[in-house]
Motif scaffolding. Structure first.
Motif, PDB file in Angstrom:
ATOM      1  N   HIS A 679       0.849  -1.193   0.000  1.00 22.61           N
ATOM      2  CA  HIS A 679       0.000   0.000   0.000  1.00 22.61           C
ATOM      3  C   HIS A 679       0.886   1.245   0.000  1.00 22.61           C
ATOM      4  CE1 HIS A 679      -3.609  -2.446   0.855  1.00 22.61           C
ATOM      5  NE2 HIS A 679      -2.783  -3.168   1.599  1.00 22.61           N
ATOM      6  N   LEU A 680       1.559   1.453  -1.112  1.00 22.33           N
ATOM      7  CA  LEU A 680       2.537   2.542  -1.161  1.00 22.33           C
ATOM      8  C   LEU A 680       1.880   3.909  -1.063  1.00 22.33           C
ATOM      9  CD1 LEU A 680       5.003   1.272  -3.923  1.00 22.33           C
ATOM     10  CD2 LEU A 680       5.161   1.028  -1.457  1.00 22.33           C
ATOM     11  N   GLY A 681       0.740   4.071  -1.702  1.00 18.13           N
ATOM     12  CA  GLY A 681       0.060   5.368  -1.655  1.00 18.13           C
ATOM     13  C   GLY A 681      -0.333   5.739  -0.233  1.00 18.13           C
ATOM     14  N   THR A 812      13.414  -3.945  -4.813  1.00 14.63           N
ATOM     15  CA  THR A 812      12.785  -4.960  -5.658  1.00 14.63           C
ATOM     16  C   THR A 812      12.825  -4.580  -7.133  1.00 14.63           C
ATOM     17  OG1 THR A 812      10.588  -3.966  -5.391  1.00 14.63           O
ATOM     18  CG2 THR A 812      11.237  -5.659  -3.808  1.00 14.63           C
ATOM     19  N   ILE A 813      13.109  -3.316  -7.427  1.00 18.91           N
ATOM     20  CA  ILE A 813      13.252  -2.916  -8.832  1.00 18.91           C
ATOM     21  C   ILE A 813      14.347  -3.727  -9.503  1.00 18.91           C
ATOM     22  CG2 ILE A 813      13.953  -1.007 -10.338  1.00 18.91           C
ATOM     23  CD1 ILE A 813      12.670   0.898  -8.334  1.00 18.91           C
ATOM     24  N   GLY A 814      15.396  -4.021  -8.705  1.00 14.96           N
ATOM     25  CA  GLY A 814      16.528  -4.752  -9.264  1.00 14.96           C
ATOM     26  C   GLY A 814      16.250  -6.208  -9.540  1.00 14.96           C
ATOM     27  N   GLN A 815      15.070  -6.745  -9.134  1.00 15.77           N
ATOM     28  CA  GLN A 815      14.754  -8.147  -9.368  1.00 15.77           C
ATOM     29  C   GLN A 815      14.340  -8.418 -10.811  1.00 15.77           C
ATOM     30  OE1 GLN A 815      14.852 -10.573  -6.905  1.00 15.77           O
ATOM     31  NE2 GLN A 815      15.726  -9.044  -5.536  1.00 15.77           N
ATOM     32  N   ALA A 816      13.879  -7.381 -11.480  1.00 15.41           N
ATOM     33  CA  ALA A 816      13.287  -7.590 -12.815  1.00 15.41           C
ATOM     34  C   ALA A 816      14.348  -7.635 -13.898  1.00 15.41           C
ATOM     35  CB  ALA A 816      12.298  -6.473 -13.122  1.00 15.41           C
ATOM     36  N   THR A 817      14.103  -8.530 -14.915  1.00 14.78           N
ATOM     37  CA  THR A 817      15.003  -8.547 -16.067  1.00 14.78           C
ATOM     38  C   THR A 817      14.762  -7.326 -16.942  1.00 14.78           C
ATOM     39  OG1 THR A 817      13.372  -9.876 -17.259  1.00 14.78           O
ATOM     40  CG2 THR A 817      15.118 -11.053 -16.101  1.00 14.78           C
ATOM     41  N   GLU A 818      13.540  -6.819 -16.903  1.00 19.57           N
ATOM     42  CA  GLU A 818      13.206  -5.541 -17.521  1.00 19.57           C
ATOM     43  C   GLU A 818      12.620  -4.659 -16.433  1.00 19.57           C
ATOM     44  OE1 GLU A 818      10.999  -5.512 -21.240  1.00 19.57           O
ATOM     45  OE2 GLU A 818      11.261  -7.669 -21.328  1.00 19.57           O
ATOM     46  N   PRO A 819      12.792  -3.356 -16.525  1.00 15.84           N
ATOM     47  CA  PRO A 819      12.305  -2.475 -15.470  1.00 15.84           C
ATOM     48  C   PRO A 819      10.783  -2.453 -15.384  1.00 15.84           C
ATOM     49  CG  PRO A 819      13.096  -1.181 -17.334  1.00 15.84           C
ATOM     50  CD  PRO A 819      13.493  -2.598 -17.602  1.00 15.84           C
ATOM     51  N   LEU A 820      10.269  -2.451 -14.168  1.00 20.44           N
ATOM     52  CA  LEU A 820       8.834  -2.301 -13.948  1.00 20.44           C
ATOM     53  C   LEU A 820       8.474  -0.825 -13.996  1.00 20.44           C
ATOM     54  CD1 LEU A 820       8.245  -4.663 -10.876  1.00 20.44           C
ATOM     55  CD2 LEU A 820       8.019  -5.232 -13.292  1.00 20.44           C
ATOM     56  N   THR A 821       7.305  -0.541 -14.528  1.00 21.19           N
ATOM     57  CA  THR A 821       6.799   0.818 -14.415  1.00 21.19           C
ATOM     58  C   THR A 821       6.342   1.044 -12.974  1.00 21.19           C
ATOM     59  OG1 THR A 821       4.516   0.228 -14.923  1.00 21.19           O
ATOM     60  CG2 THR A 821       5.979   0.709 -16.795  1.00 21.19           C
ATOM     61  N   ALA A 822       6.097   2.314 -12.631  1.00 19.75           N
ATOM     62  CA  ALA A 822       5.668   2.617 -11.267  1.00 19.75           C
ATOM     63  C   ALA A 822       4.360   1.906 -10.937  1.00 19.75           C
ATOM     64  CB  ALA A 822       5.508   4.133 -11.109  1.00 19.75           C
ATOM     65  N   ARG A 823       3.429   1.871 -11.923  1.00 21.72           N
ATOM     66  CA  ARG A 823       2.137   1.226 -11.662  1.00 21.72           C
ATOM     67  C   ARG A 823       2.303  -0.287 -11.543  1.00 21.72           C
ATOM     68  NH1 ARG A 823      -2.007   3.070  -9.316  1.00 21.72           N
ATOM     69  NH2 ARG A 823      -2.561   4.686 -10.809  1.00 21.72           N
ATOM     70  N   LEU A 829       3.571  -5.301  -5.838  1.00 16.69           N
ATOM     71  CA  LEU A 829       3.749  -5.297  -4.392  1.00 16.69           C
ATOM     72  C   LEU A 829       2.468  -5.692  -3.675  1.00 16.69           C
ATOM     73  CD1 LEU A 829       5.932  -2.175  -3.498  1.00 16.69           C
ATOM     74  CD2 LEU A 829       6.356  -4.535  -2.836  1.00 16.69           C
ATOM     75  N   LEU A 830       1.333  -5.119  -4.088  1.00 15.49           N
ATOM     76  CA  LEU A 830       0.054  -5.448  -3.463  1.00 15.49           C
ATOM     77  C   LEU A 830      -0.283  -6.921  -3.665  1.00 15.49           C
ATOM     78  CD1 LEU A 830      -1.962  -2.250  -4.434  1.00 15.49           C
ATOM     79  CD2 LEU A 830      -1.470  -3.011  -2.102  1.00 15.49           C
ATOM     80  N   ALA A 831      -0.027  -7.417  -4.854  1.00 19.50           N
ATOM     81  CA  ALA A 831      -0.323  -8.826  -5.134  1.00 19.50           C
ATOM     82  C   ALA A 831       0.594  -9.746  -4.339  1.00 19.50           C
ATOM     83  CB  ALA A 831      -0.172  -9.095  -6.630  1.00 19.50           C
ATOM     84  N   GLU A 842      -9.905  -1.953  -6.143  1.00 21.01           N
ATOM     85  CA  GLU A 842     -10.593  -1.020  -5.240  1.00 21.01           C
ATOM     86  C   GLU A 842      -9.608  -0.065  -4.571  1.00 21.01           C
ATOM     87  OE1 GLU A 842     -12.896  -3.203  -2.465  1.00 21.01           O
ATOM     88  OE2 GLU A 842     -14.247  -4.063  -3.964  1.00 21.01           O
ATOM     89  N   ILE A 843      -8.460  -0.559  -4.173  1.00 19.54           N
ATOM     90  CA  ILE A 843      -7.468   0.273  -3.497  1.00 19.54           C
ATOM     91  C   ILE A 843      -6.968   1.370  -4.434  1.00 19.54           C
ATOM     92  CG2 ILE A 843      -5.117   0.283  -2.544  1.00 19.54           C
ATOM     93  CD1 ILE A 843      -5.718  -2.591  -1.542  1.00 19.54           C
ATOM     94  N   LEU A 844      -6.718   1.008  -5.707  1.00 22.01           N
ATOM     95  CA  LEU A 844      -6.098   1.946  -6.647  1.00 22.01           C
ATOM     96  C   LEU A 844      -7.093   2.619  -7.583  1.00 22.01           C
ATOM     97  CD1 LEU A 844      -2.913  -0.132  -7.627  1.00 22.01           C
ATOM     98  CD2 LEU A 844      -3.141   1.618  -5.856  1.00 22.01           C
ATOM     99  N   ALA A 845      -8.384   2.301  -7.382  1.00 17.09           N
ATOM    100  CA  ALA A 845      -9.437   2.893  -8.222  1.00 17.09           C
ATOM    101  C   ALA A 845      -9.212   2.566  -9.706  1.00 17.09           C
ATOM    102  CB  ALA A 845      -9.521   4.407  -8.000  1.00 17.09           C
ATOM    103  N   LEU A 846      -8.941   1.292  -9.988  1.00 20.08           N
ATOM    104  CA  LEU A 846      -8.740   0.812 -11.349  1.00 20.08           C
ATOM    105  C   LEU A 846      -9.740  -0.298 -11.623  1.00 20.08           C
ATOM    106  CD1 LEU A 846      -4.835   0.460 -11.312  1.00 20.08           C
ATOM    107  CD2 LEU A 846      -6.147   2.336 -12.336  1.00 20.08           C
TER     108      LEU A 846
END
Length: 890
Positions: A679-681, A812-823, A829-831, A842-846
């Protein structure tokens, strides 16, 4: 409790490893006094020999077995050997033991070699000379033995090590290994002091305390109940047997148990010099010469415990009163004599001369022996109490964390005050006690104002202004408090009242550090410490080491983290030895420095120690920020269950106005738990509001800490400008490093991120450096500069290795073989924390579809296919799991 781990014996183990590999070596003998761990070391050596493939055996010599030839080693002899002819029989034994699979040599352990019978010793020596065995033996220092046993220990082919008692540092390393978790430093100090480093005694003390329920763990740290150090029946028996051999010297031992140290003349009043010499030779007493003064003491602290427990009441009374009379007959001229005489008479009869009690209490107070001060003054009849005695008693109650009793004593002292000087002196201590006992600032200020209303002299009114400045900073108002302390004299020698000056000089560097003037803060803290040392005997203020507490805060915020830790740990040891409850704040700030350094396990240990002490004295002012820090450490380490438990305790605390560190920083735990759950926000919103609280109260360095965390959790663009402002307002190297990190994260510039990593590393902020380097690596990957990305990732890993298992969203950004976007990062992280797509939506209004699309892209970049794999990648703990409880090495 099974076999204890072997700690602090590395050189001895190394020596045995060498002996084991040398064909010429025939023996390895471990010497030393009883209880130092000779048998434990010998057992470890035997285990290592077995692991190396040697055949092993063991025997224990004893007085009973020593009466029978070959009694100790009969079970090791080959069957069928005829020993009626010793020469032929011994040769047959040598041949029998030398034979075996692969002609492997025997390693034989014989405990208590000095008790071995002569026949066994001769046979073992023949086996050694023939190369059939390598003997591991233990020998108690000072024990008599025959020539045959001496032969086992002699010669160049026998290696010898002599053990001494454990040092305080070795005890500190051993206890956490034994108990399975960190141990608070007062407990280590008490056990080390009581055991004298003797491993046998230490073991029995620990077992006794565990059995009695006096040594307990609160979920974070082990601590010993105040004033409780029970042993076991075995400990009493072991020490009792050792003391029983000194029947002629028993009277001297009993007197020492009650009254040590003694001059030799007083010891000789109960026993002649030859008896004292025998006691010293037996290791029961110690004669110490310090310049021209010679004193006699018991050789071990626990001897006194056992002797006192066995003393009949009337015998105790006689010994105490006779010794008091001896000292008085000499005129009680030595420093401390009055205190000792008063203590002895009080212990013997329950009372003493009132004037003597008062004099002794003054001496005890200036020696920072607050418990003794309380004992002496509570024995003083009511009619002999004055404002001064009531003030001294109230101060001693305060220093031991007994707030209600302190307030009662101080209220009575206030009622007895007959002039301005006495009224002022009581007000100083009483207002501090009110603040520490969780009373609101308004109540303490009301006491200060009531005294102020009756005073007209400008100099005396100024003293109360300084006291108000002290209180306002302590209660979380550094700006207003500093205004009142602005004209404080720079030297204690220029002050009209040393107690007033010391209070102001203690709190002023706190205020300066909180508003970002860390250079001035450090200088004031050093000045206050030097001044306190000079006037300590004339001051009614805590131990001089408390002046190092604001120094730790100032050095930490200046970016001198390693120096802050060195100074703080040294001063904390002094405060533990003085048993001052004020040490709780040193533990608070040492935990904070370790948090700034990015060492969550060590920070957790300090904050756990502070929490245990704060609970014991009901000091909510310290407990609020400590629990927040504890929860933050647990969250960053993935221990979400502990974080939740700690926050539940925090939420149950009574409401209290902000204190030194509770103007926003107390919310760190809630924020980092939210962040760890994804819940970064919400975490950013909470930290931003907390930073606003800190800003409103003038805590600029606290605001910078909180805004830095906002930047680390994805809010760099929102925090960068204010952190840049704070970098201009706060001196030292830490504030600019924080601002540089936020700006680089906001720009996502790999070059600037590397510069930020350098700046953070230069001040010792390992976790910030690791995060900056990780973010730089991710930025290089986005720019398709794979070689640069790999090089920087390696550098990030080196910094992260010093961070004690910390995991944060930026890492955790460094875990990806390609960079994750902020979203993608936020949804992943939530998952990973166990949230369903519908809940994330519901949390992110998406929409749920949008969430699933982002999640699938994150899966692909991270190389995972399930939420369980995602959780492992992010190293979070799903709800309901029972994570490993990370612990601070002690």
């Amino acid at each position: 409790m099974g076999r204890w781990p072997l700690v602090g014996r590395g050189p001895e183990i190394d020596a045995f490893a060498v002996a084991l590999t040398e064909p010429e070596c025939r023996g390895f003998v471990v010497g030393g006094p009883a209880g130092v761990g000779k048998s434990r070391l010998a057992e470890e050596c035997l285990d290592r020999a077995a692991a190396a493939g040697f055949r092993v055996g063991r025997a224990t010599a004893s007085a009973a077995a020593g009466a029978v030839p070959l009694g100790a080693i009969a079970h090791l002899l080959p069957a069928g050997v005829d020993l009626s002819d010793p020469v032929a029989g011994f040769a047959a034994v040598v041949r029998g033991l030398a034979a075996g699979p692969g002609q492997r040599r025997w390693v034989l352990l014989v405990d208590d070699l000095h008790l071995l019978d002569a026949a066994s010793a001769v046979l073992l020596r023949q086996l050694m000379d023939a190369g059939a065995i390598l003997l591991i033996g233990t020998v108690r220092a000072g024990e008599p033995h025959g020539k045959a046993v001496a032969a086992l220990r002699g010669g160049d082919e026998v290696s010898r090590v002599d053990l001494t008692v454990l040092t305080a540092e070795q005890t500190e390393a051993l206890l956490p290994a034994v108990l399975g978790g960190p141990v608070d430093r007062r407990t280590v100090h008490e056990l080390s002091l009581a055991s004298g480093g003797n491993v046998l005694y230490l073991r029995e003390l620990v077992l006794g305390a565990l059995t009695a329920g006096d040594l307990t763990e609160d979920g974070e740290i082990w601590h010993l109940r105040e004033g409780r150090l029970p042993g076991t029946a075995r400990l009493t028996e072991v020490i009792g047997a050792r003391l029983a051999a000194a029947s002629a010297g028993r009277p001297v031992l009993e007197l020492l148990a009650l009254c040590e140290p003694l001059p030799p003349a007083d010891a000789e009043a109960l026993a002649p010099p030859r008896v004292l010499a025998a006691l010293e030779e037996a290791g029961l007493i110690r004669v110490v010469q310090d310049r021209r003064r010679v004193t006699v003491t018991l050789a071990h602290p626990l001897y006194g415990e056992v002797l006192r427990a066995a003393l009949p009441v009337l015998r105790r009374r006689t010994l105490l009163l006779d010794q008091a009379a001896r000292v008085e007959a000499r005129g009680a001229r030595r420093r401390g004599d009055l205190l000792r005489v008063a203590t002895w008479r009080l212990a013997a009869t329950g009372t003493a001369d009132p004037a003597l009690l008062v004099q002794a209490a003054v001496l005890a107070r200036h020696a920072h022996d607050y418990h003794q001060t309380v004992a002496l003054l509570t024995a003083l009849p009511e009619k002999h109490h004055t404002t001064t005695t009531g003030l001294t008693l109230g101060n001693a109650f305060f220093e031991t964390g007994r707030w209600d009793e302190a307030e009662a004593a101080l209220a009575q002292a206030d009622a007895r005050a007959v002039d301005t000087r006495e009224k002022l002196a009581v007000t100083l201590v009483r207002t501090t006690n009110l603040l520490w006992s969780n009373a609101p600032l308004t109540e303490a200020l009301a006491v200060n104002d009531a005294t102020l209303a009756g005073i007209t002299a400008p100099a005396d009114r100024r003293k109360l202004e300084i006291n108000e400045g002290f209180m306002r900073i302590a209660a979380g108002g550094p700006v207003r408090g500093l205004a009142l302390l602005e004209d404080l004299e720079t030297d204690v020698g220029d002050a009209a009242d040393v107690n007033v000056w010391l209070r102001g000089a203690w709190m002023k560097p706190f205020g300066l550090a909180l508003v970002g003037r860390t250079g001035e803060a450090a200088a004031w803290a050093e000045r206050a410490h030097a001044g306190h040392r000079r006037v300590d005997e004339h001051a009614l203020v805590s131990h001089p080491a408390v002046q190092r507490i604001p120094l730790v805060l100032a050095l930490g915020e200046a970016g001198r983290l390693a120096e802050a830790l060195r100074e703080g740990e040294r001063a904390y040891a002094e405060l533990v030895a003085a048993d001052s409850v004020v040490r709780v704040w040193m533990a608070v700030f040492l935990g904070r420095v370790e948090w700034l350094a990015g060492h969550p396990v060590t920070a957790r240990g300090w904050w756990a120690e502070a929490a245990a002490l704060a609970r014991g004295i009901d000091h909510v002012m310290a407990l609020r920020p400590v629990l927040g820090g504890l929860a933050a450490c647990a969250a960053v380490l993935g221990d979400l269950e502990a974080a939740e438990t700690t926050l539940a305790e925090y939420r149950g605390l009574p409401p209290l106005a902000p204190g030194l560190l509770s103007a926003g920083e107390e919310h760190l735990g809630e924020a980092w738990l939210l962040a760890t759950r994804g819940h970064l926000g919400e975490a950013r919103a909470l930290l931003t509001a907390a930073a606003g609280t800190a800003r409103g109260t003038g805590h600029l360095t606290g605001e910078a800490l909180l805004l830095t965390d906002v930047a680390r959790l994805g809010g760099a663009k929102d925090a960068a400008d204010r952190l840049a402002e704070l970098a201009h307002r706060c001196d030292g190297a830490l504030a600019p490093a924080r601002a540089r990190l936020a700006a680089a994260l906001a720009d996502d510039d790999p070059g600037r991120l590397l510069q930020a990593a350098d700046a953070c590393q230069a001040v010792g902020a390992d976790l910030l450096a690791a995060e900056a380097a990780t973010a730089a690596s991710a930025a290089w990957r986005r720019a398709h500069a794979s070689r640069r990305a790999s090089a920087v990732a390696h550098r990030a890993g080196a910094a992260l290795a010093r961070c004690e298992g910390a995991r944060t969203p930026l890492l955790t950004i460094g875990q990806a073989t390609e960079p994750l976007t902020a979203r993608e990062h936020e949804i992943a992280l939530l998952a990973s924390a166990g949230n369903a797509s519908k809940d994330i939506a519901e949390i992110l209004a998406l929409s749920v579809r949008t969430v699933d699309n982002h999640l699938q892209r994150a899966y692909a970049k991270l190389g995972v296919t399930t939420r369980r794999e995602l959780a492992r990648t992010f190293r979070t703990v799903p709800p309901g799991a029972s994570p490993h409880h990370a612990r601070r090495p002690s």
